[in-house]
Design a protein around this motif. Structure first.
Motif, PDB file in Angstrom:
ATOM      1  N   TYR A  85      10.468  20.344 -18.691  1.00 51.66           N
ATOM      2  CA  TYR A  85      10.983  19.120 -18.064  1.00 51.66           C
ATOM      3  C   TYR A  85       9.839  18.344 -17.417  1.00 51.66           C
ATOM      4  CZ  TYR A  85      14.551  16.182 -15.858  1.00 51.66           C
ATOM      5  OH  TYR A  85      15.358  15.137 -15.485  1.00 51.66           O
ATOM      6  N   ARG A  86       9.717  17.092 -17.786  1.00 55.59           N
ATOM      7  CA  ARG A  86       8.563  16.281 -17.407  1.00 55.59           C
ATOM      8  C   ARG A  86       8.468  16.047 -15.898  1.00 55.59           C
ATOM      9  NH1 ARG A  86       7.143  10.410 -20.171  1.00 55.59           N
ATOM     10  NH2 ARG A  86       5.108  10.090 -19.141  1.00 55.59           N
ATOM     11  N   GLU A  88       6.835  13.968 -12.433  1.00 53.26           N
ATOM     12  CA  GLU A  88       6.715  12.573 -12.019  1.00 53.26           C
ATOM     13  C   GLU A  88       5.409  12.386 -11.250  1.00 53.26           C
ATOM     14  OE1 GLU A  88      10.105  12.046  -9.571  1.00 53.26           O
ATOM     15  OE2 GLU A  88      11.564  12.385 -11.182  1.00 53.26           O
ATOM     16  N   ASP A 119       3.270  18.614 -12.976  1.00 57.82           N
ATOM     17  CA  ASP A 119       3.315  18.780 -14.428  1.00 57.82           C
ATOM     18  C   ASP A 119       3.947  20.130 -14.765  1.00 57.82           C
ATOM     19  OD1 ASP A 119       2.143  16.339 -14.870  1.00 57.82           O
ATOM     20  OD2 ASP A 119       0.119  17.128 -15.108  1.00 57.82           O
ATOM     21  N   HIS A 143      -2.448  17.292 -19.942  1.00 57.08           N
ATOM     22  CA  HIS A 143      -1.796  16.545 -21.022  1.00 57.08           C
ATOM     23  C   HIS A 143      -2.576  16.629 -22.338  1.00 57.08           C
ATOM     24  CE1 HIS A 143       0.591  14.968 -17.710  1.00 57.08           C
ATOM     25  NE2 HIS A 143      -0.529  14.609 -17.119  1.00 57.08           N
TER      26      HIS A 143
END
Length: 262
Positions: A85-86, A88, A119, A143
């Protein structure tokens, strides 16, 4: 990583849910037939857990702040949706006192960082570092473009983590080399290092951070106790620590901390 296919097969749905939430950075414990967030959680974590579970249409019964999965099964694909789950983005700021010896000594616990602002592949590690009483402001999993890293609160927190890393984490088989660096606005950070031609790999990053997170959680109380018993606000200790910090002799600072805490 604690979980493997064999252990997952033995877990019921509630246990799988707990495991997935822990991997995503939430501090979850069993409370009778329920699950509950531990005291190290931020104020937003409870709201975010509810929002996360609701967004994935996971059937949950809530009893005040405790919750229970309303099914005996919880497929691996749902676990993956939680763990990936990403996060913010959020601003990271520090005040000058974070760099002072007094602030390092006085703080007995880590920081309560919101799990869903981190993250996904490093959130559990950030939470575990704070659970061990080492203030960690934030973490980035890179990322797949940049080096994954954790931002500590001040130089002393980074130097103390270097001691803890050498004494508690060096026996772990990790995919990357993780080093404490002393630069940037927060004063110190832990950075993953790879070979020049090597590419970042999400599974390797996640494997490393989870291994270190679980090990730190196992020894969190011991690490906090060592810090509280070893470092004091007396003048002599402050002057020694400040001498190393002001002169940029950070490796010597870490070596000194290791000797003091023996």
């Amino acid at each position: 990583m604690r979980s493997n296919l064999f252990s997952l097969e033995k877990m019921d749905g509630q246990e799988r849910l707990r495991e997935a939430l822990e991997m995503r950075g939430f501090l979850v414990e069993k409370d009778g037939p329920f699950l509950a967030l531990t005291s190290g959680s931020s104020k937003a974590d409870l709201v975010d857990v509810k929002r996360l579970l609701n967004s994935l249409n996971i059937p949950i019964f809530w009893n005040d702040d405790r919750f229970q999965l309303l099914t005996n099964k919880f497929p691996v694909i749902m676990m993956k949706k939680i763990t990936a789950y990403r996060g913010e983005e959020f601003p990271v700021s520090m005040e000058g006192y974070h760099f002072r010896w007094r602030a390092f000594v006085n703080r007995k616990h880590g920081l309560k960082v919101d799990a869903l602002k981190l993250d996904p592949y490093i959130s559990s590690f950030v939470k575990a570092v704070n659970q061990a009483g080492i203030p960690c402001l934030a973490g980035c999993d890179g990322h797949l473009k940049f080096a994954p890293n954790l931002q500590f609160s001040g130089v002393y927190s980074g130097a103390w983590f270097q001691v803890i890393k050498e004494q508690y984490l060096n026996d772990l088989e990790l995919n990357y080399t993780w080093k404490v660096e002393y630069r940037g606005g927060s004063g110190s950070k832990l950075v993953a290092c790879k070979g020049g031609d090597e590419r970042w790999d999400t599974h390797k990053i996640y494997g490393d951070t989870l291994k270190m997170a679980y090990k730190l959680k196992d020894y969190a109380d011991e690490i906090k106790s060592r810090k509280a018993c070893s470092f004091k606000r007396n003048v002599q200790m402050k002057e020694e620590a400040e001498f190393y910090r002001v002169n940029g002799r950070f490796e010597e600072l870490s070596e000194w901390m290791a000797k003091v805490s023996e």
